[in-house]
Design a protein around this motif. Structure first.
Motif, PDB file in Angstrom:
ATOM      1  N   ARG A 184       0.982  -1.205   0.025  1.00 58.97           N
ATOM      2  CA  ARG A 184       0.019   0.004  -0.023  1.00 58.97           C
ATOM      3  C   ARG A 184       0.906   1.128  -0.003  1.00 58.97           C
ATOM      4  N   TYR A 185       1.883   1.143   0.728  1.00 61.86           N
ATOM      5  CA  TYR A 185       2.911   2.277   0.854  1.00 61.86           C
ATOM      6  C   TYR A 185       3.423   2.729  -0.708  1.00 61.86           C
ATOM      7  N   LEU A 208       2.060   8.994   3.581  1.00 62.60           N
ATOM      8  CA  LEU A 208       0.938   8.240   4.137  1.00 62.60           C
ATOM      9  C   LEU A 208       0.035   9.122   5.191  1.00 62.60           C
ATOM     10  N   GLU A 213      -3.206   6.859   6.114  1.00 60.50           N
ATOM     11  CA  GLU A 213      -3.117   5.293   6.053  1.00 60.50           C
ATOM     12  C   GLU A 213      -2.632   4.767   7.337  1.00 60.50           C
TER      13      GLU A 213
END
Length: 293
Positions: A184-185, A208, A213
């Motif tokens: 995801r990062y 993020l 996130e």
């Protein structure tokens, strides 16, 4: 495109592989490497052929992989925790993620090319034709030279390639969740800074936070020093003095060389260069998160 497919197939479409009956689905991936599956019973023969034309068909378990590669694949991609017991023992593990933005590669040739860049054995698996993962289990990493490798691979295979260097983490069943988080990062970095070729945590950390996130695994680098309160206090003061070692040492009532030693020790333990702006910003924000949670 996925939204339109979801409207058509409803609950028959899933966007992850963590389902118990994978064989009941036909699996595909988009040009951005996003995985999705549609129940076989919901597809006609013509629909299956059309989807295979529009997307890349995805096999649940690639047959070209060795037993070790398959164990990693089941553990990371399928989410099968029992496969962790079949992985080679290690103290630490690091994931390096490759994303082929443009072009195609021969699986065997690309795997051999990546392995040749390392002076030691690594495990290489592919989640899709666009997404590749290198699993590194050496104490001394050569991942810092990845910028040079990207140029070589792009030139040799006529592709556009992006990469994300994950953090070194303890070898445990938690690796599957770390793997998912770092993917995801990587996607956040690709979305907000698509021109960059190689990303690491220092490049994406502020993004993020902006994106909302979950930061649990983004701050893993602090684990090595989170019990060393004096060191964290010292490093925070170093930041608040605008990275001025002499001023920070004066405010901390310590010798300049002692402060420099702590800074170097922090860099050694975390692999984050806090003498550089991105590294300093990342660690400062991480310390603030640590203090308020």
């Amino acid at each position: 495109m996925l939204d339109k497919l979801r409207m058509h197939y409803g609950d028959a479409l899933v966007e992850h592989k963590h389902v118990s009956n994978q064989e009941a689905y036909e699996w595909f991936s988009t040009e951005h490497g996003e995985l999705f599956g549609i129940k076989k019973e919901a597809l006609t023969r013509k629909e299956r052929q059309l989807l295979a034309t529009l997307f890349t068909s995805h096999e649940p378990l690639p047959t070209w992989m060795s037993e070790q590669q398959q164990a990693w694949y089941r553990f990371l991609i399928h989410g099968a925790e029992h496969a962790f017991e079949q992985l080679p023992p290690s103290t630490h593990t690091r994931f390096i993620y490759f994303y082929i933005q443009k072009g195609t590669v021969d699986t065997r040739d690309f795997t051999e090319a990546i392995q040749s860049l390392f002076p030691y054995d690594v495990t290489i698996i592919s989640e899709t034709e666009q997404q590749w993962i290198v699993i590194e289990q050496q104490e001394e990493s050569v991942a810092s030279t990845l910028h040079e490798w990207i140029d070589t691979l792009c030139s040799d295979f006529y592709i556009q390639l992006r990469a994300y260097i994950g953090q070194k983490c303890l070898h445990s069943v938690e690796l599957a969740r770390i793997f998912a988080a770092e993917k995801r990062y990587f996607h956040v970095g690709l979305k907000h800074n698509p021109a960059q070729r190689v990303y690491c945590i220092e490049d994406v950390f502020p993004l993020l936070l902006i994106s909302g996130e979950e930061m649990t695994y983004a701050t893993m680098f602090l684990h090595a020093v989170k019990q060393e309160h004096d060191m964290l206090k010292t490093i925070k003061m170093f930041f608040e003095c605008n990275l001025n070692v002499s001023l920070a040492a004066k405010k901390l009532h310590m010798h300049r060389n002692s402060l420099q030693y702590r800074i170097d020790k922090f860099i050694e333990k975390t692999s984050i260069d806090i003498k550089q702006f991105k590294g300093a910003l990342t660690v400062y924000l991480a310390i603030l998160l640590h203090e308020h949670h």
